[in-house]
Design an enzyme around this catalytic site. Structure first.
Site, short mmCIF file in Angstrom:
data_model
loop_
_atom_site.label_atom_id
_atom_site.label_comp_id
_atom_site.label_asym_id
_atom_site.label_seq_id
_atom_site.Cartn_x
_atom_site.Cartn_y
_atom_site.Cartn_z
N HIS A 1 4.93 0.14 -0.09
CA HIS A 1 5.65 -0.67 0.88
C HIS A 1 4.74 -1.77 1.43
CE1 HIS A 1 3.81 2.73 2.97
NE2 HIS A 1 3.76 1.99 4.07
N ASP B 1 0.92 5.20 1.93
CA ASP B 1 0.27 5.90 3.04
C ASP B 1 -0.37 7.18 2.52
OD1 ASP B 1 1.28 3.90 4.66
OD2 ASP B 1 2.97 5.09 5.42
N ARG C 1 7.93 -8.58 15.29
CA ARG C 1 8.28 -7.20 14.93
C ARG C 1 7.29 -6.27 15.60
NH1 ARG C 1 10.58 -3.85 10.89
NH2 ARG C 1 9.18 -2.21 10.19
N HIS D 1 0.85 -1.20 0.00
CA HIS D 1 0.00 0.00 0.00
C HIS D 1 0.88 1.24 0.00
CE1 HIS D 1 1.15 -0.46 4.22
NE2 HIS D 1 0.92 0.84 4.35
C1 LIG Z 1 -5.54 -1.44 3.51
C2 LIG Z 1 -5.65 -0.24 3.97
C3 LIG Z 1 -5.36 0.12 5.39
C4 LIG Z 1 -5.28 1.59 5.34
C5 LIG Z 1 -6.37 1.92 4.38
C6 LIG Z 1 -6.05 0.98 3.21
O1 LIG Z 1 -7.12 0.76 2.36
C7 LIG Z 1 -4.83 1.57 2.45
C8 LIG Z 1 -3.99 2.51 3.34
C9 LIG Z 1 -3.90 1.99 4.77
C10 LIG Z 1 -3.38 3.06 5.73
C11 LIG Z 1 -1.85 3.08 5.81
C12 LIG Z 1 -1.45 4.20 6.76
C13 LIG Z 1 -2.23 4.10 8.08
O2 LIG Z 1 -1.80 2.93 8.76
C14 LIG Z 1 -3.75 3.99 7.80
C15 LIG Z 1 -4.56 4.17 9.08
C16 LIG Z 1 -4.13 4.96 6.74
O3 LIG Z 1 -4.51 6.09 6.90
O4 LIG Z 1 -3.93 4.38 5.50
C17 LIG Z 1 -4.00 2.69 7.05
C18 LIG Z 1 -5.42 2.35 6.67
C19 LIG Z 1 -6.14 1.54 7.75
O5 LIG Z 1 -5.55 0.69 8.42
O6 LIG Z 1 -7.34 1.75 7.90
O1 LIG Z 2 4.56 -1.95 10.56
C1 LIG Z 2 5.36 -1.54 9.71
O2 LIG Z 2 6.55 -1.74 9.76
C2 LIG Z 2 4.81 -0.71 8.56
C3 LIG Z 2 3.29 -0.73 8.54
C4 LIG Z 2 2.69 0.24 7.60
O3 LIG Z 2 3.16 0.41 6.50
C5 LIG Z 2 1.51 1.00 8.02
O4 LIG Z 2 1.01 0.79 9.16
O5 LIG Z 2 1.05 1.85 7.23
FE LIG Z 3 2.25 2.09 5.51
#
Ligand SMILES: C=C1C[C@]23C[C@@]1(O)CC[C@H]2[C@@]12CC[C@H](O)[C@@](C)(C(=O)O1)[C@H]2[C@@H]3C(=O)O
Ligand SMILES: O=C(O)CCC(=O)C(=O)O
Ligand SMILES: [Fe+2]
Length: 298
Positions: free
Chosen positions: A263, A208, A273, A206
């Site tokens: 990543h 961020d 981890r 994904h």
């Molecule tokens: C699979 C997913 C989790 C996420 C929302 C998404 O559809 C793609 C981005 C993911 C992410 C990554 C950064 C943060 O951990 C997070 C809270 C965000 O804002 O985007 C997570 C989302 C999540 O866990 O809800």
């Molecule tokens: O846990 C990690 O090392 C990275 C996880 C991550 O990419 C996320 O929470 O968006």
């Molecule tokens: Fe991430």
């Protein structure tokens, strides 16, 4: 201990043995924040990788250790207790289900909002401590990491010759900034070899969505980034440093000059981890677009 049965593990995405083993990458840019020339190195790293490692930061080790030890205690609690701090909707304790799209990973996590009042009571009762202790530990850590994020974003604006240099950092400083804090725990997966797989996906690929992500992990590797050439490379862990990701919002604000790095995290068959990530985002009401030349000094 978690015992995996075949039907259980079948639900998890895996990286099969037939894939070429991902290699450790020792050329990740390292930025020494104490050096005056770091602004240009930050710009280069954001252009080339959307990712870099930071050393000589000012985040006190005691803030890191305190929060890490509370997190270890929390994740070591019985599942029935941890579930009382969930579900993550989106904030709270989550287990295996990630986000709203049905994604799953070999991970459990805590997701908190950094700017709205957060109820620490549920976490504190799992740990049997005063909620104020947890609030203080999170606030100390997040405030220090946010300060470092702003410093990085200001150097970055300087490196891009954008003025005023707080054009990115002010979004994180806004009291309505949509910033989140996450602690991920990837338990070891000892039976993984039996399933003819090298690694289980801890957190699937994904990007961020925010401006900047600041990650610190224990000494267990697992994080991988996707290079421009299409190869996944493993990031060697370093518990004394921070790893910085360019997020989607920064990609948009730089009109694609910086790439939001793809990543993912793979699990380990032996070690767990633990990672703590601050995601600095703009207020939800902010319209994100290219930072135009009217900001630039000619
Ligand atoms: C699979 C997913 C989790 C996420 C929302 C998404 O559809 C793609 C981005 C993911 C992410 C990554 C950064 C943060 O951990 C997070 C809270 C965000 O804002 O985007 C997570 C989302 C999540 O866990 O809800
Ligand atoms: O846990 C990690 O090392 C990275 C996880 C991550 O990419 C996320 O929470 O968006
Ligand atoms: Fe991430």
């Amino acid at each position: 201990m978690v015992v995996l049965t075949k039907p259980t593990i079948d639900h998890f995405p895996i990286v099969k043995n037939s894939f070429k083993s991902p290699s450790f990458f020792n050329d990740i840019p390292v930025i020494d924040l104490s050096k005056p020339d770091s602004k240009n190195l930050i710009v280069n790293a954001c252009e080339e990788f959307g990712f870099f490692k930071v050393i000589n930061h000012d985040v006190p080790m005691e803030f890191i250790s305190k929060l890490e030890s509370e997190a270890i205690k929390f994740f070591s609690s019985p599942l029935s207790e941890k579930l009382k701090a969930g579900p993550a909707d989106p904030f709270g304790y989550g287990n295996k289900k990630i986000g709203q799209n049905g994604d799953i990973g070999w991970v459990e996590y805590i997701l908190l909002s950094t700017n709205s009042e957060f109820n620490y009571q549920k976490f504190a009762s799992v740990l049997g401590v005063n909620p104020e202790n947890i609030r203080a530990a999170v606030n100390d850590y997040v405030s220090a990491v946010k300060k470092m994020s702003c410093e990085i974003l200001e150097k970055l604006a300087e490196g891009l010759n954008i003025h005023p240099t707080n054009v990115f950092s002010k979004l994180l400083m806004d009291e309505k900034s949509d910033s989140v804090f996450r602690v991920n725990h990837y338990p070891p997966c000892p039976d993984i070899q039996e399933f003819n797989a090298k690694n289980l996906i801890g957190f699937g690929e994904h990007t961020d969505p925010q401006i900047i992500s600041v990650l610190r992990s224990n000494n267990t590797s697992g994080l991988q980034i996707l290079l421009k050439n299409g190869h996944w490379i493993s990031v060697p862990s370093d518990q004394n440093s921070f790893f910085i990701n360019v997020g989607d919002s920064l990609q948009v604000m730089t009109n694609g000059r910086f790439k939001s790095v793809k990543h993912r995290v793979l699990t380990n068959s032996v070690k767990s981890r633990l990672s703590m990530i601050y995601f600095g985002g703009p207020p939800l009401t902010e319209k994100i677009g290219e930072i135009r030349r009217r900001f630039a000094r000619h």
